[in-house]
Motif scaffolding. Structure first.
Motif, mmCIF file in Angstrom:
data_model
loop_
_atom_site.group_PDB
_atom_site.id
_atom_site.type_symbol
_atom_site.label_atom_id
_atom_site.label_comp_id
_atom_site.label_asym_id
_atom_site.label_seq_id
_atom_site.Cartn_x
_atom_site.Cartn_y
_atom_site.Cartn_z
ATOM 1 N N GLU A 27 0.833 -1.207 0.000
ATOM 2 C CA GLU A 27 0.000 0.000 0.000
ATOM 3 C C GLU A 27 0.868 1.257 0.000
ATOM 4 O O GLU A 27 0.567 2.225 -0.701
ATOM 5 C CB GLU A 27 -0.945 -0.008 1.201
ATOM 6 N N ASN A 28 1.963 1.230 0.754
ATOM 7 C CA ASN A 28 2.880 2.380 0.764
ATOM 8 C C ASN A 28 3.518 2.573 -0.604
ATOM 9 O O ASN A 28 3.659 3.697 -1.086
ATOM 10 C CB ASN A 28 3.977 2.189 1.819
ATOM 11 N N LYS A 29 3.906 1.454 -1.227
ATOM 12 C CA LYS A 29 4.516 1.531 -2.554
ATOM 13 C C LYS A 29 3.510 2.069 -3.570
ATOM 14 O O LYS A 29 3.859 2.909 -4.411
ATOM 15 C CB LYS A 29 5.035 0.151 -2.971
ATOM 16 N N ILE A 30 2.284 1.599 -3.486
ATOM 17 C CA ILE A 30 1.237 2.092 -4.392
ATOM 18 C C ILE A 30 1.010 3.581 -4.157
ATOM 19 O O ILE A 30 0.906 4.364 -5.106
ATOM 20 C CB ILE A 30 -0.074 1.288 -4.205
ATOM 21 N N ALA A 31 0.964 3.997 -2.908
ATOM 22 C CA ALA A 31 0.762 5.421 -2.587
ATOM 23 C C ALA A 31 1.928 6.249 -3.127
ATOM 24 O O ALA A 31 1.712 7.331 -3.702
ATOM 25 C CB ALA A 31 0.618 5.604 -1.078
ATOM 26 N N ASP A 32 3.161 5.739 -2.961
ATOM 27 C CA ASP A 32 4.330 6.452 -3.484
ATOM 28 C C ASP A 32 4.258 6.563 -5.011
ATOM 29 O O ASP A 32 4.536 7.624 -5.596
ATOM 30 C CB ASP A 32 5.637 5.747 -3.091
ATOM 31 N N LEU A 33 3.894 5.463 -5.656
ATOM 32 C CA LEU A 33 3.786 5.481 -7.117
ATOM 33 C C LEU A 33 2.681 6.426 -7.587
ATOM 34 O O LEU A 33 2.831 7.125 -8.591
ATOM 35 C CB LEU A 33 3.554 4.066 -7.653
ATOM 36 N N GLU A 34 1.567 6.443 -6.850
ATOM 37 C CA GLU A 34 0.478 7.366 -7.213
ATOM 38 C C GLU A 34 0.928 8.809 -7.042
ATOM 39 O O GLU A 34 0.602 9.674 -7.863
ATOM 40 C CB GLU A 34 -0.767 7.078 -6.362
#
Length: 175
Positions: A27-34
């Motif tokens: 979820e953190n990686k997805i948030a960073d990518l977003e």
């Protein structure tokens, strides 16, 4: 019961915590990518807007340059117009005075043309014929090399090394 199969009540207590940590990491990686995607989208839109602004300003400058391109040239011709109007205002002037004024006006015009890089093409007799600068009206027998200028019937003009009007010349015929 085998050693591989643990009863449900004896499962590893760290397994749910590890699964939660993996989920949090994803979820953190997805948030960073977003966030990166949003930043890059914003940068793209800004760059696109800047390109459009540059293009619009360049179009405006080109339009102004076309519109006012002859401004300097026209300004340099105004003294010539003034001289001609002054001559017309003197209908009782002597022929010598008028002729002197015509010569002075011609010098003004020649200077104005030269300041604006409009140069005469007036080849001397014997100059090799150049089809890029000269237009042959006729070929005449002459006591000079073939394909050389015999006489200039009308001067030509060029601007910034581009021929506006070629010089009209007669050319020596081959012997």
């Amino acid at each position: 019961m085998t050693t591989d199969n643990k009863p449900e009540d004896q499962q590893d207590p760290q397994a749910p915590a590890a699964a939660d940590a993996a989920t949090d990491g994803a979820e953190n990686k997805i948030a960073d990518l977003e966030n990166r995607l949003a930043e890059m989208s914003d940068a793209y839109l800004r760059a696109k807007a800047e390109v459009e602004n540059v293009r619009r300003r360049a179009d405006e400058e080109m339009s102004k340059a076309r519109k006012f391109a002859v401004e300097s040239f026209a300004e340099s011709l105004l003294p010539v117009m003034d001289s001609m109007e002054a001559a017309i205002a003197q209908p009782e002037a002597k022929v010598e005075t008028v002729l002197e004024g015509v010569h002075a006006t011609r010098r003004q015009l020649a200077a104005a043309l030269e300041r604006n890089k409009v140069l005469e093409i007036n080849p001397a007799a014997g100059t090799k014929f150049d089809p890029h600068q000269h237009q042959a009206i006729s070929m005449v027998p002459a006591e000079q090399d073939a394909n050389t200028v015999v006489t200039v019937l009308q001067k030509g003009y060029s601007i910034a090394e581009r021929v506006l009007r070629p010089a009209l010349v007669t050319v020596a015929a081959p012997k």
